[in-house]
Design an enzyme around this catalytic site. Structure first.
Site, PDB file in Angstrom:
ATOM      1  N   ILE A 123       0.110   0.559  11.745  1.00  0.00           N
ATOM      2  CA  ILE A 123      -0.455  -0.137  10.599  1.00  0.00           C
ATOM      3  C   ILE A 123      -1.312   0.804   9.760  1.00  0.00           C
ATOM      4  O   ILE A 123      -1.908   1.752  10.266  1.00  0.00           O
ATOM      5  CB  ILE A 123      -1.270  -1.376  11.063  1.00  0.00           C
ATOM      6  CG1 ILE A 123      -1.721  -2.224   9.862  1.00  0.00           C
ATOM      7  CG2 ILE A 123      -2.422  -0.980  11.971  1.00  0.00           C
ATOM      8  CD1 ILE A 123      -2.239  -3.609  10.232  1.00  0.00           C
ATOM      9  N   CYS A 124      -1.326   0.523   8.460  1.00  0.00           N
ATOM     10  CA  CYS A 124      -2.189   1.183   7.477  1.00  0.00           C
ATOM     11  C   CYS A 124      -1.859   2.675   7.374  1.00  0.00           C
ATOM     12  O   CYS A 124      -0.788   3.041   6.940  1.00  0.00           O
ATOM     13  CB  CYS A 124      -3.653   0.927   7.828  1.00  0.00           C
ATOM     14  SG  CYS A 124      -4.786   1.118   6.450  1.00  0.00           S
ATOM     15  N   HIS A 125      -2.781   3.570   7.800  1.00  0.00           N
ATOM     16  CA  HIS A 125      -2.543   5.008   7.801  1.00  0.00           C
ATOM     17  C   HIS A 125      -1.852   5.479   9.081  1.00  0.00           C
ATOM     18  O   HIS A 125      -1.502   6.640   9.202  1.00  0.00           O
ATOM     19  CB  HIS A 125      -3.868   5.770   7.655  1.00  0.00           C
ATOM     20  CG  HIS A 125      -4.496   5.664   6.308  1.00  0.00           C
ATOM     21  ND1 HIS A 125      -5.265   4.581   5.932  1.00  0.00           N
ATOM     22  CD2 HIS A 125      -4.490   6.503   5.248  1.00  0.00           C
ATOM     23  CE1 HIS A 125      -5.695   4.762   4.704  1.00  0.00           C
ATOM     24  NE2 HIS A 125      -5.235   5.918   4.256  1.00  0.00           N
ATOM     25  N   ARG A 160       0.710  -2.952   6.161  1.00  0.00           N
ATOM     26  CA  ARG A 160      -0.067  -2.231   5.157  1.00  0.00           C
ATOM     27  C   ARG A 160      -1.551  -2.092   5.473  1.00  0.00           C
ATOM     28  O   ARG A 160      -2.083  -0.988   5.458  1.00  0.00           O
ATOM     29  CB  ARG A 160       0.079  -2.932   3.797  1.00  0.00           C
ATOM     30  CG  ARG A 160       1.507  -3.001   3.310  1.00  0.00           C
ATOM     31  CD  ARG A 160       1.637  -3.880   2.094  1.00  0.00           C
ATOM     32  NE  ARG A 160       1.184  -5.238   2.414  1.00  0.00           N
ATOM     33  CZ  ARG A 160       1.383  -6.290   1.658  1.00  0.00           C
ATOM     34  NH1 ARG A 160       2.010  -6.171   0.511  1.00  0.00           N
ATOM     35  NH2 ARG A 160       0.960  -7.482   2.020  1.00  0.00           N
TER      36      ARG A 160
END
Length: 181
Positions: free
Chosen positions: A106-108, A156
């Site tokens: 998730i995310c980075h 995201r």
């Protein structure tokens, strides 16, 4: 069936992106180990400041993908940036893909997958700021709350955690997928 999940992280992970999936996995009756290059505890990042410390269950040098059914890669800006230059971390991640075991990032978090050479030809999502990195590494990036591609779950931001957690459990509940390494 009790599953055993590795959550690979180091200092600077986004607190909610480790804590929420860990709790959700444990709610299934599964074991969720925090695996880290560091022993002791690792410190989270909570939006704009340092957050809580979390105990490390297994030091990376003592961990093997063979001991786990799946892998979670939390984001945060600092965490994946540190892991993506750590050969042992990249080898650990690659072993999950080679064995066809599901992975959720998730995310980075997907930055580590770029450095491990595992995104080419994959449909993925991430925090918008690394979308160009994923595209440049050969991924097909999509701006959706959660994307699943052959056992790889990506999302995201922390706002997508409910959808991420749900899809993560679905994928982790299935049998192994095709090896992609």
């Amino acid at each position: 069936m009790n599953k055993k999940i590795a959550i690979l992280s180091t200092h600077g992970f986004e607190e909610s992106e480790l804590e929420s999936p860990k709790k959700h996995l444990e709610k299934q009756g599964w074991t969720a180990d925090i695996v880290s290059p560091e022993a002791g505890t690792i410190k989270s990042w909570a939006e704009k400041n340092w957050g809580k410390e979390f105990p490390v269950d297994v030091v990376l040098k003592d961990a093997s993908a063979d001991d786990y059914d799946a892998l979670v890669l939390p984001g945060g800006v600092i965490n994946p940036d540190q892991l993506r230059t750590n050969k042992a971390a990249l080898d650990f991640i690659k072993a999950f893909f080679k064995a066809g075991k599901p992975v959720a990032a998730i995310c980075h978090g997907p930055q580590t997958l770029i450095s491990a050479g595992l995104v080419k030809g994959r449909k993925m999502t991430s925090v918008k700021s690394i979308s160009i990195d994923l595209v440049n590494a050969g991924a097909e990036w999509s701006d959706e709350e959660v994307v699943v591609d052959n056992g790889l779950v990506t999302s995201r931001t922390p706002k997508d955690l409910p959808a991420f957690n749900k899809k993560m459990v679905e994928e982790f509940s299935e049998a192994r997928h095709h090896s992609v390494v």
